[in-house]
Motif scaffolding. Structure first.
Motif, short mmCIF file in Angstrom:
data_model
loop_
_atom_site.label_atom_id
_atom_site.label_comp_id
_atom_site.label_asym_id
_atom_site.label_seq_id
_atom_site.Cartn_x
_atom_site.Cartn_y
_atom_site.Cartn_z
N ALA A 1 -7.48 -7.02 46.26
CA ALA A 1 -6.79 -7.23 45.27
C ALA A 1 -7.72 -7.26 43.81
N ALA A 2 -7.45 -6.73 42.58
CA ALA A 2 -8.29 -6.73 41.50
C ALA A 2 -7.92 -8.06 40.76
N HIS B 1 5.74 -23.59 41.38
CA HIS B 1 5.60 -22.32 42.50
C HIS B 1 5.17 -20.97 42.00
N SER B 2 4.30 -20.42 42.70
CA SER B 2 4.30 -18.98 41.98
C SER B 2 4.37 -17.99 43.32
N THR B 3 5.28 -17.19 43.00
CA THR B 3 5.63 -16.23 44.17
C THR B 3 5.86 -14.69 43.89
N GLY B 4 5.61 -13.75 44.68
CA GLY B 4 5.60 -12.19 44.06
C GLY B 4 4.67 -11.41 44.86
N THR B 5 4.32 -10.40 44.25
CA THR B 5 3.50 -9.30 45.02
C THR B 5 2.43 -8.96 44.17
N VAL B 6 1.39 -8.33 44.73
CA VAL B 6 0.13 -8.08 44.26
C VAL B 6 -0.26 -6.83 44.72
N GLY B 7 -0.97 -5.85 44.01
CA GLY B 7 -1.41 -4.70 44.32
C GLY B 7 -0.59 -3.44 44.11
N ALA B 8 -1.07 -2.24 44.34
CA ALA B 8 -0.31 -0.92 44.19
C ALA B 8 0.62 -0.88 45.47
N GLY B 9 1.84 -0.39 45.08
CA GLY B 9 2.76 -0.24 46.24
C GLY B 9 3.35 -1.75 46.69
N GLY C 1 -2.10 -15.08 36.77
CA GLY C 1 -3.28 -15.47 36.12
C GLY C 1 -4.65 -15.13 37.27
N ALA C 2 -4.51 -15.19 38.29
CA ALA C 2 -5.28 -14.84 39.35
C ALA C 2 -5.69 -13.50 39.73
N PHE C 3 -4.77 -12.60 39.58
CA PHE C 3 -4.83 -11.15 39.58
C PHE C 3 -4.41 -10.25 38.58
N GLU C 4 -5.25 -9.21 38.61
CA GLU C 4 -4.79 -7.91 37.45
C GLU C 4 -3.73 -7.52 37.92
N LYS C 5 -2.97 -6.71 37.16
CA LYS C 5 -1.71 -5.90 37.32
C LYS C 5 -2.25 -4.72 38.27
N PRO C 6 -1.39 -4.13 39.21
CA PRO C 6 0.05 -4.46 39.18
C PRO C 6 0.44 -5.65 39.90
N TRP C 7 1.13 -6.52 39.35
CA TRP C 7 1.75 -7.63 40.10
C TRP C 7 3.40 -7.80 39.69
N ALA C 8 4.25 -8.52 40.57
CA ALA C 8 5.55 -9.00 40.20
C ALA C 8 5.69 -10.27 40.65
N VAL C 9 6.31 -11.25 39.53
CA VAL C 9 6.30 -12.64 39.92
C VAL C 9 7.73 -13.26 39.74
N ARG D 1 1.73 -4.06 47.62
CA ARG D 1 1.15 -4.09 49.14
C ARG D 1 1.01 -5.61 49.72
N TYR D 2 0.76 -6.61 48.80
CA TYR D 2 0.67 -8.02 49.23
C TYR D 2 1.74 -8.86 48.69
N VAL D 3 2.35 -9.61 49.62
CA VAL D 3 3.54 -10.50 49.27
C VAL D 3 2.68 -12.00 49.34
N VAL D 4 2.88 -12.68 48.29
CA VAL D 4 2.22 -13.98 48.00
C VAL D 4 3.01 -15.07 47.58
N ALA D 5 3.02 -16.10 48.34
CA ALA D 5 3.85 -17.41 48.08
C ALA D 5 2.95 -18.80 48.04
N VAL D 6 3.11 -19.36 46.79
CA VAL D 6 2.26 -20.48 46.68
C VAL D 6 3.24 -21.52 46.11
N LEU D 7 3.73 -22.41 46.87
CA LEU D 7 4.64 -23.69 46.56
C LEU D 7 3.72 -25.02 46.43
N THR D 8 3.79 -25.67 45.51
CA THR D 8 2.85 -26.95 45.12
C THR D 8 3.67 -27.80 44.55
#
Length: 383
Positions: free
Chosen positions: A297-298, A253-261, A200-208, A263-270
């Protein structure tokens, strides 16, 4: 507190409990620049990390070694364990491909049960800890050995898992897992809406790969039909287990990657206070994730507003004559792209013919369910 009368309930197919339509009104434009620090909502315990694979540095770190029960994020380890040492020419058998696709895209619990019971349960976690050099990951407590979701996990270990997958795993393994995470379905196999946090926070490309667990999440209503489901849970933990990893408070929890290629690995555990609704937890992890420093990131454009009532239907057009696309988690905050007039909706003593377009759902909800004091939301543009 108001209740939707029976005729309108039948017409709109929404739940009967309702809150004040004007209460807790919030509208915030999406951030144009990254926030200076992670914004953790009141009552939420969080661990978060953002790793930039291009620069090899963290852009965000918060309680990165804190252990959380993994919920469905552990399904990454189940998949990697099964695919380990399969060789560059390995082809996933059709039966396993079907199970793994359901597990990675729709977070299917039956598929996870299969791999957990077939390949050694807690031994899977011990193998992957050794293989990947994980620091904080551990199998479920002995008394809950059958509950894969009770595996302990941290934000920094989650980043390590994705870095292995993206940078070290054989190409076919990387492509198989990541392609499935890019095809994450909004409605999970248990009818919970799983496009919170990163999605929800970022535009694609993302993988979650997302995770949720807790008795406060009693009902999943996502999708155009089907029976509601209860979030995965287990017997109440004993004091020894609870002292190591919190198994009581609702987890999201929300985990995955954001951006072309990737680029960013994102991990949010709550973790959220006992009794927190799914919609409230969904909203809080969304706000936290939107505050993360993910340079360049878009981010989606529009206006974030709260909603009220249970089982609010998202329609393909601004009319109740259309079958619903899905239903919102009760009270969730949504991104509104624009608004226009449509069918008049009545929830006594209110009527409203304005409808809000939700770009992340590809559909419409009546403005009567938006937490705004006016029928036409003041700062949202017309479609």
């Amino acid at each position: 507190m108001r209740r939707l009368h029976a005729a309108v309930a039948a017409l709109l197919l929404v739940g009967v409990t309702a809150g004040s339509a004007a209460a807790d009104a919030r509208a915030q434009r999406p951030p144009q620049a990254a926030a200076a620090a992670v914004q953790v909502p009141a009552g939420v315990t969080a661990g978060a990390a953002v790793f930039d694979r291009q620069t090899g540095t963290f852009t965000e770190q918060l309680n990165t070694s804190a252990r959380f029960r993994s919920a469905s994020v552990v399904k990454l380890l189940l998949a990697l364990d099964f695919l380990w040492n399969r060789g560059p020419d390995y082809t996933v058998p059709a039966a396993d491909r079907a199970l793994l696709e359901k597990m990675l895209r729709g977070s299917d619990d039956d598929a996870a049960d299969h791999y957990w019971s077939t390949y050694g349960g807690s031994a899977i976690i011990n193998r992957m800890v050794s293989r990947l050099g994980l620091s904080d990951t551990a199998p479920p407590p002995t008394e809950y050995a059958g509950y894969w979701g009770y595996t302990a996990l941290s934000a920094r270990d989650t980043v390590t898992i994705y870095r292995y997958l993206l940078d070290s795993a054989p190409g076919p393994v990387r492509d198989f897992v990541m392609d499935n995470l890019r095809k994450s379905t909004r409605c999970a196999s248990d009818h919970f809406d799983q496009h919170f946090g990163i999605a929800g926070a970022f535009e694609k490309p993302w993988a979650v790969k997302q995770g949720w667990s807790g008795s406060s999440y009693p009902e999943g209503t996502c999708g155009a039909g089907g029976a509601a489901a209860t979030a995965s849970s287990a017997p109440a933990p004993g004091p020894a287990a609870a002292a190591s990893v919190d198994l009581t408070r609702p987890a999201l929890h929300s985990t995955g990657t954001v951006g072309a290629g990737d680029r960013y690995v994102v991990a949010v555990l709550t973790l959220h206070p006992v009794g927190t609704s799914y919609g409230k937890a969904y909203t809080d992890i969304g706000r936290l994730t939107r505050s993360l420093n993910v340079p360049g990131a878009a981010r989606p454009t529009g206006w974030w507003y709260g909603t009220w009532s249970d089982h609010v239907n998202v329609r393909p057009n601004p009319s109740t004559a259309n079958a619903r696309i899905t239903q919102l988690p009760a009270g969730v905050e949504v991104l509104i792209g624009c608004q226009k007039r449509g069918e008049e909706v009545e929830v006594p003593p209110y009527t409203n013919d304005w409808w809000a377009y939700l770009p992340q759902y590809g559909g419409w909800i009546s403005n009567i369910y938006v937490s705004s004091p006016d029928n036409r939301i003041p700062d949202v543009k017309d479609c």
